[in-house]
Design a protein around this motif. Sequence first.
Motif, short mmCIF file in Angstrom:
data_model
loop_
_atom_site.label_atom_id
_atom_site.label_comp_id
_atom_site.label_asym_id
_atom_site.label_seq_id
_atom_site.Cartn_x
_atom_site.Cartn_y
_atom_site.Cartn_z
N GLN A 181 -6.62 6.90 10.57
CA GLN A 181 -7.69 6.32 9.77
C GLN A 181 -7.66 4.80 9.69
O GLN A 181 -8.60 4.19 9.19
N HIS A 182 -6.58 4.19 10.17
CA HIS A 182 -6.48 2.74 10.04
C HIS A 182 -7.53 2.05 10.90
O HIS A 182 -7.60 2.25 12.11
N TYR A 226 4.51 25.44 -1.77
CA TYR A 226 3.47 24.43 -1.99
C TYR A 226 2.79 24.08 -0.68
O TYR A 226 3.30 24.32 0.41
N ARG A 227 1.59 23.54 -0.83
CA ARG A 227 0.79 23.10 0.30
C ARG A 227 0.62 21.59 0.22
O ARG A 227 0.51 21.02 -0.86
N GLN A 228 0.59 20.93 1.40
CA GLN A 228 0.39 19.49 1.46
C GLN A 228 -0.99 19.24 2.08
O GLN A 228 -1.18 19.43 3.27
N ILE A 229 -1.93 18.82 1.24
CA ILE A 229 -3.31 18.63 1.67
C ILE A 229 -3.54 17.16 2.03
O ILE A 229 -3.29 16.27 1.21
N LEU A 230 -3.98 16.90 3.25
CA LEU A 230 -4.24 15.53 3.69
C LEU A 230 -5.50 14.98 3.03
O LEU A 230 -6.49 15.69 2.84
N LEU A 231 -5.45 13.68 2.70
CA LEU A 231 -6.57 13.00 2.04
C LEU A 231 -7.00 11.80 2.87
O LEU A 231 -6.19 11.22 3.60
N PRO A 232 -8.24 11.39 2.74
CA PRO A 232 -8.70 10.19 3.45
C PRO A 232 -8.23 8.92 2.74
O PRO A 232 -7.89 8.93 1.55
N LEU A 233 -8.21 7.83 3.49
CA LEU A 233 -7.95 6.53 2.87
C LEU A 233 -9.04 6.22 1.84
O LEU A 233 -10.21 6.48 2.08
N THR A 234 -8.64 5.65 0.74
CA THR A 234 -9.63 5.25 -0.26
C THR A 234 -10.37 4.00 0.22
O THR A 234 -9.90 3.28 1.10
N ASP A 235 -11.52 3.75 -0.39
CA ASP A 235 -12.28 2.55 -0.06
C ASP A 235 -11.46 1.29 -0.34
O ASP A 235 -11.51 0.32 0.42
N ALA A 259 -2.81 4.67 -2.89
CA ALA A 259 -3.90 5.41 -2.25
C ALA A 259 -3.29 6.62 -1.54
O ALA A 259 -3.02 6.57 -0.34
N PRO A 260 -3.04 7.70 -2.27
CA PRO A 260 -2.37 8.85 -1.67
C PRO A 260 -3.10 9.41 -0.45
O PRO A 260 -4.33 9.56 -0.47
N LEU A 261 -2.35 9.68 0.59
CA LEU A 261 -2.89 10.34 1.78
C LEU A 261 -2.56 11.82 1.81
O LEU A 261 -2.91 12.52 2.76
N ILE A 262 -1.90 12.28 0.77
CA ILE A 262 -1.53 13.69 0.70
C ILE A 262 -1.53 14.15 -0.75
O ILE A 262 -1.20 13.37 -1.66
N LEU A 265 0.85 -1.19 0.00
CA LEU A 265 0.00 0.00 0.00
C LEU A 265 0.89 1.24 0.00
O LEU A 265 1.63 1.49 0.96
N LEU A 266 0.80 2.03 -1.06
CA LEU A 266 1.61 3.23 -1.22
C LEU A 266 0.75 4.46 -0.99
O LEU A 266 -0.29 4.63 -1.65
N THR A 267 1.17 5.32 -0.08
CA THR A 267 0.33 6.44 0.36
C THR A 267 0.87 7.80 -0.04
O THR A 267 0.30 8.82 0.32
#
Length: 246
Positions: A186-187, A149-158, A37-40, A8-10
């Motif tokens: 989120q884990h 630049y800004r680093q925007i956090l993302l949710p885990l994908t389904d 599944a990017p988290l950022i 799993l690559l985030t």
Amino acid sequence: MDQTPTLLLTRPVEASDRFAAQLRGVMDARMPRVLTAPLIRVDYAGRLPDMTGVAALVFTSANGVRAYVAAGGPRDRPAWAVGEATAEAARRAGLAPRAAGGDARALVETLTRARPGGRLLHVHGEHARGEVAQKLRAAGLDAEEAVLYRQILLPLTDAAAQALDGGAPVVVPLFSPRTAGQFAAQHRGRAPLLLAAMSAPVAREVAHLPSARLMVAERPDAPAMLRAVVSLLDLAARLEGPEPGG
């Protein structure tokens, strides 16, 4: 039940694809299933200062290099990079970088010893660690910084959540404390979890998770992370998943 490990690559897609390609060159036929599944997300923003007096550039990430290019930064300045991956990004951008030892402390020490003349510009994102410009100034160097630049956090994908709650082991490389913290928050899953952390600060963010193994890379660079991930994938291939309904 399929027990083939999942990697799993985030990181953002470009960085994840690059890491997967490097791993594929090492593992060949043993390459696992890869799930990105990017988290950022990186958003390039901000403006460069007046570059007239800037003698050299300082980069602590490949994102900084790309942000500098996106902002229209001139390519005729010497550059210092935190490690080889960042240096390679700078070379691809047409710069001539020198690489330090892989982390912010080594970069500051390298610059302090070299003592380049003129003003240094550290390009970074809004969430930066290491206080590079401040430490360079404390060492008597002329240094300023630009947040580009800004680093925007993302949710885990389904798909990621499903893999983490499945029966097969999941190997997760984590490269920054912020991404590691987002992953930990989120884990929710029962799959055997094997974590590769790029540094001790990264590892601290996920130390409380119920992992089968948490491994810290020998050095904070891509080759060491590759070695850690290969070791974890070999271990994952020998693990048994949870009992159905457990």
